[in-house]
Design an enzyme around this catalytic site. Sequence first.
Site, PDB file in Angstrom:
ATOM      1  NE  ARG A 132      -4.276  -1.643   1.775  1.00  0.00           N
ATOM      2  CZ  ARG A 132      -5.208  -2.020   2.624  1.00  0.00           C
ATOM      3  NH1 ARG A 132      -5.063  -1.827   3.906  1.00  0.00           N
ATOM      4  NH2 ARG A 132      -6.315  -2.571   2.185  1.00  0.00           N
TER       5      ARG A 132
ATOM      6  N   GLY B  47     -12.898  -4.051   0.434  1.00  0.00           N
ATOM      7  CA  GLY B  47     -14.253  -3.523   0.668  1.00  0.00           C
ATOM      8  C   GLY B  47     -14.649  -2.520  -0.396  1.00  0.00           C
TER       9      GLY B  47
ATOM     10  N   GLY C 188      -8.066  -8.651   1.368  1.00  0.00           N
ATOM     11  CA  GLY C 188      -6.852  -9.020   2.090  1.00  0.00           C
ATOM     12  C   GLY C 188      -6.588 -10.513   2.049  1.00  0.00           C
TER      13      GLY C 188
END
Length: 405
Positions: free
Chosen positions: A44, A385, A361
Amino acid sequence: MTTEAKTVLKLAKVQDAHLKDKNVLVRVDYNVPLKDGVITDDTRIRETMKTVKLLLEGDNRVVLMAHLGRPKGQPVEKYSLKPVAARLGELSGAEVHFAPDCVGPEADRVVAAAKKGEIVLLENLRFHAGEEKNDENFAKQLAKHGEFFVQEAFGALHRAHASTAAIAKFLPGAIGFLVQKELEYLDHAMVSPVRPFLAIIGGAKVSDKISVLYSLIEKVDTLIIGGGMAYTFLAAQNTNIGNSLLDADKVEEAKKIILKAHRNNVELLLPADHRVVSEIKADAEVEVTQAMAVPDGMIGVDIGPRTEMLFADKIKGSKTVFWNGPVGIFETPAFASGSITVAEAMAAATRAGATTILGGGDTLSVLKTAKVSPDSISHCSTGGGASLEFVEGKQLPGLVALSQK
Ligand code: AMP
């Protein structure tokens, strides 16, 4: 075209803002996994570097804001973003100043002291209750750190929080390169997929994925349902599932989804055989069923070898594949075979020219378990999500806030 697609078109892009010598406030998703204060996966952070470097090259002061974990509105040491600051320095090659709070005099002082071409990382936004309440006063305090706002937190776009939604009221803004890339891949899959288009939805919780299944049924040629979720669908077809995971409240909903798939001419594939155990434990004796039914007293923990071949063939024969959720309890090595096969087939499909997208994840962890490099998949979403809500066709608050400006 989807609603999101229309929203995307109205969003300004960071590269078109030609930012020079400005204080630029960037919302990033640095909710990275940490073990004993050490980052175990920095994807990320790396994924935001293109935007961060563009801003540094423009001699801007880059003020990064992010959340980590769920500290519930108060400072919690283990959720400090401090470990991220060091990694940021290594990846960007720039001076990184860490502000021990995200708002208030201390944060203001650190931002004011930063020079052109330097970075400030603000402490965890969720140390303040105002963040998750989408509080305008809190957003206003954050907005003081910048003259321009860049939305680069794809994984937080589905949250209406102060740093993703309210902030856009106080600053002009644009989306960063990562958000652009994520939206382009998902948008392309949902709006104009190259066919055959296959979706594989696995995982445990049916309730989390009902709306995404309804949305996919309108788009895909084939829908595979695997993992713990599959047993509720098998039960809906009156197939014996033994003691496998069952969401009894969702059996009726599963029946409706099966019917809708049939009406839409969507091929719906459920596991045709299973790996089963009498008890879920690492050294359990694993048996393979002969058919779709799970014998009484047994628990389905993974798809069986015949299903592996069936699913792998479907994946390799598709031109667009969207995958979310493991097809077995992959965290236990003895139950990981099916999920590993899916990951390997995704890589093979990519090599053969398909567009492959995965999110979540757990799904990313399967890649690690399968030793399949994320580079061998067309696009690994940084937000599970957010990507599901996008596929559902929901408006993402983090985009809506920007597009209204
Ligand atoms: P979700 O958060 O709904 O995406 O679910 C992910 C979880 O589903 C993983 O932790 C898997 O271990 C679990 N899972 C996959 N297959 C099964 C299964 N057959 N029975 C129970 N849990 C499963």
